[in-house]
Scaffold this active site. Structure first.
Site, PDB file in Angstrom:
ATOM      1  CD1 TRP A 165      -2.287  -2.117   1.458  1.00 15.49           C
ATOM      2  CD2 TRP A 165      -2.952  -0.563  -0.410  1.00 15.49           C
ATOM      3  NE1 TRP A 165      -3.499  -2.908   0.196  1.00 15.49           N
ATOM      4  CE2 TRP A 165      -4.225  -2.028  -0.324  1.00 15.49           C
ATOM      5  CE3 TRP A 165      -3.433   0.132  -1.696  1.00 15.49           C
ATOM      6  CZ2 TRP A 165      -4.951  -2.362  -1.162  1.00 15.49           C
ATOM      7  CZ3 TRP A 165      -3.779   0.327  -2.411  1.00 15.49           C
ATOM      8  CH2 TRP A 165      -4.829  -1.244  -1.786  1.00 15.49           C
TER       9      TRP A 165
ATOM     10  CG  ASP B   4      -3.085   4.445   4.524  1.00 11.53           C
ATOM     11  OD1 ASP B   4      -4.633   3.975   4.848  1.00 11.53           O
ATOM     12  OD2 ASP B   4      -3.129   3.737   3.002  1.00 11.53           O
TER      13      ASP B   4
ATOM     14  CE  LYS C 143      -8.940  -2.442   3.234  1.00 16.11           C
ATOM     15  NZ  LYS C 143      -7.941  -2.322   2.537  1.00 16.11           N
TER      16      LYS C 143
HETATM   17  C1  PLP Z   1      -7.513  -1.521   1.378  1.00 14.60           C
HETATM   18  C2  PLP Z   1      -6.419  -0.367   1.891  1.00 14.60           C
HETATM   19  C3  PLP Z   1      -6.540   0.984   1.120  1.00 14.60           C
HETATM   20  C4  PLP Z   1      -7.404   0.953   0.295  1.00 14.60           C
HETATM   21  O1  PLP Z   1      -8.622   1.609   0.302  1.00 14.60           O
HETATM   22  P1  PLP Z   1     -10.033   1.578  -1.211  1.00 14.60           P
HETATM   23  O2  PLP Z   1     -10.938   2.648   0.391  1.00 14.60           O
HETATM   24  O3  PLP Z   1     -10.279   0.738  -1.314  1.00 14.60           O
HETATM   25  O4  PLP Z   1      -9.256   2.641  -1.467  1.00 14.60           O
HETATM   26  C5  PLP Z   1      -5.555   1.657   0.857  1.00 14.60           C
HETATM   27  N1  PLP Z   1      -4.475   1.791   2.361  1.00 14.60           N
HETATM   28  C6  PLP Z   1      -4.370   0.453   3.442  1.00 14.60           C
HETATM   29  C7  PLP Z   1      -3.037  -0.181   3.904  1.00 14.60           C
HETATM   30  C8  PLP Z   1      -5.350  -0.463   3.468  1.00 14.60           C
HETATM   31  O5  PLP Z   1      -5.565  -1.309   3.721  1.00 14.60           O
END
Ligand code: PLP
Length: 370
Positions: free
Chosen positions: A112, A177, A201
């Site tokens: 990521w 993030d 998530k």
């Molecule tokens: C799943 C994930 C993303 C992507 O998220 P989207 O909402 O699908 O763009 C970005 N960063 C991390 C750390 C993730 O686990």
């Protein structure tokens, strides 16, 4: 009602057993039931709640207040309720934060991070502060460009199973993030200037991205930034410059209150540690069968990843898990192997069943010394 279409049947097939999907966290049963009840027909349904209504404003305010209590967010931070997923933020961070600077610094911790870096390179001169492959180097080894407008870290590398347990104190604003570990650990906002996360998530259901930003970083957006994606403009409009993602905000409201009722983020963090410890212990017991690629101190409490010592056994392991009702364990396509995701909504019974499975599989299929 008509018989289910193929697509519906595919969704309904996996109703039994447990999901360990990395892409979406399960909702706890009570939360799911509560959300389902609110999805009634007609007036008053959450599915048609106008974002302009006092009821929605109250919902958004309560959601934000609960989030602030749970994470002890200081007043100088603004909470934005945006759409577009965490991936949209990969571009919006440089667009909103560079200001007069050209440089941005990124930690490369895995899949990521690299997605975020590739997007940022379209807007900024990106330098890599540190590369963390299977082990997070001490912050003394990081090389953060002092000219950088910010330094970006992916606090939990969902695909690689590597987690920055402690966020560093840096000379430039730290941006994280936290899509796969927001609300699974306490945060120190003295070290952080911006946190963002897709909600699907750890906070509920897809469609909502939370951005928690120090207001001192607002007002630097490049002029070509779309207005609805300009943090300062959205902050000034209380995230209602366009229709916010009403339904996922409703789900987040319920999920946040569920977390609070259980004792808050420290309790979630302790549960994540206990559950991931149980998984790692089972993997360590089956050391002839399983290989853990991440260094102990950097192992994720959220997404334990492992490989089979005999790679040819990966498919067998995944099949046997499916047969035992343990679903969605396949590793990220770019990484391979097996990945367990233990988001807040995963039931303890799911973790117990998985640990028993890992032990039994190692006993049955483990490599035996010749
Ligand atoms: C799943 C994930 C993303 C992507 O998220 P989207 O909402 O699908 O763009 C970005 N960063 C991390 C750390 C993730 O686990």
């Amino acid at each position: 009602m008509a018989s289910p279409s193929l697509a519906e049947a595919a969704v309904l097939r996996n109703v039994s057993g447990f999901s360990f999907s990395a892409a979406a966290g399960p909702l706890p049963d009570e939360v799911a039931a509560d959300v389902a009840a609110a999805c009634r027909a007609g007036r008053g349904s959450v599915l048609s709640l106008p974002f302009t209504s006092p009821a929605f404003r109250a919902l958004q305010e309560e959601t934000e207040a609960c989030l602030r209590r749970l994470l002890a967010i200081p007043d100088r931070f603004r909470v934005l309720f945006l759409a577009g997923g965490a991936s949209a933020q990969f571009a919006l961070l440089p667009l909103n934060l560079l200001g007069t600077a050209r440089q941005a610094s990124y930690v490369d911790g895995g899949h990521w991070s690299r997605r975020a870096i590739a997007e940022a390179r379209r807007y900024a001169e990106v330098s890599i502060a540190v590369q963390a492959s299977g082990r997070i180097p001490d912050v003394g080894e990081w090389r953060v460009d002092p000219r950088a407008a910010y330094c970006h870290v992916t606090s939990n590398e969902t695909a690689d199973g590597l987690q920055f347990r402690e966020l560093p104190v840096l000379p430039v604003p730290l941006v994280a993030d936290m899509t796969s570990d927001l609300l699974m650990r306490p945060l120190d906002f003295a070290r952080l200037s911006l946190v963002y996360a897709g909600a699907q998530k750890t906070i509920g259901t897809p469609g909502l991205t939370l951005v928690i930003v120090d207001e001192r970083l607002l007002g630097r957006a490049r002029p070509e930034t779309p207005r609805v994606m300009d943090y300062a403009a959205q902050a000034a409009a209380d995230s209602r410059l366009c229709t916010p993602p009403v339904f996922p905000i409703f789900v987040a409201h319920r999920m946040l209150h569920w977390i609070e009722a259980r004792g808050g983020v420290a309790v979630m963090a302790e549960a994540a540690r206990r559950r991931s410890d149980a998984v790692y212990a089972a993997l360590a017991e089956g050391a002839g069968t399983y290989v853990m690629p991440v260094d102990r101190a950097s192992r994720s409490h959220v997404n334990p990843c492992f490989r089979l010592a005999d790679e040819a056994q990966t498919a067998l392991c995944l099949q046997a898990a499916e047969a035992a009702g343990l679903h969605d364990l396949r590793g990220h396509p770019d990484v391979g192997g097996v990945r367990v995701s233990l988001y807040n909504g995963v039931a303890d019974a799911a973790v117990d069943a998985l640990v028993a499975f890992l032990r039994a599989f190692a006993r049955r299929h483990g490599l035996r010394a010749a």
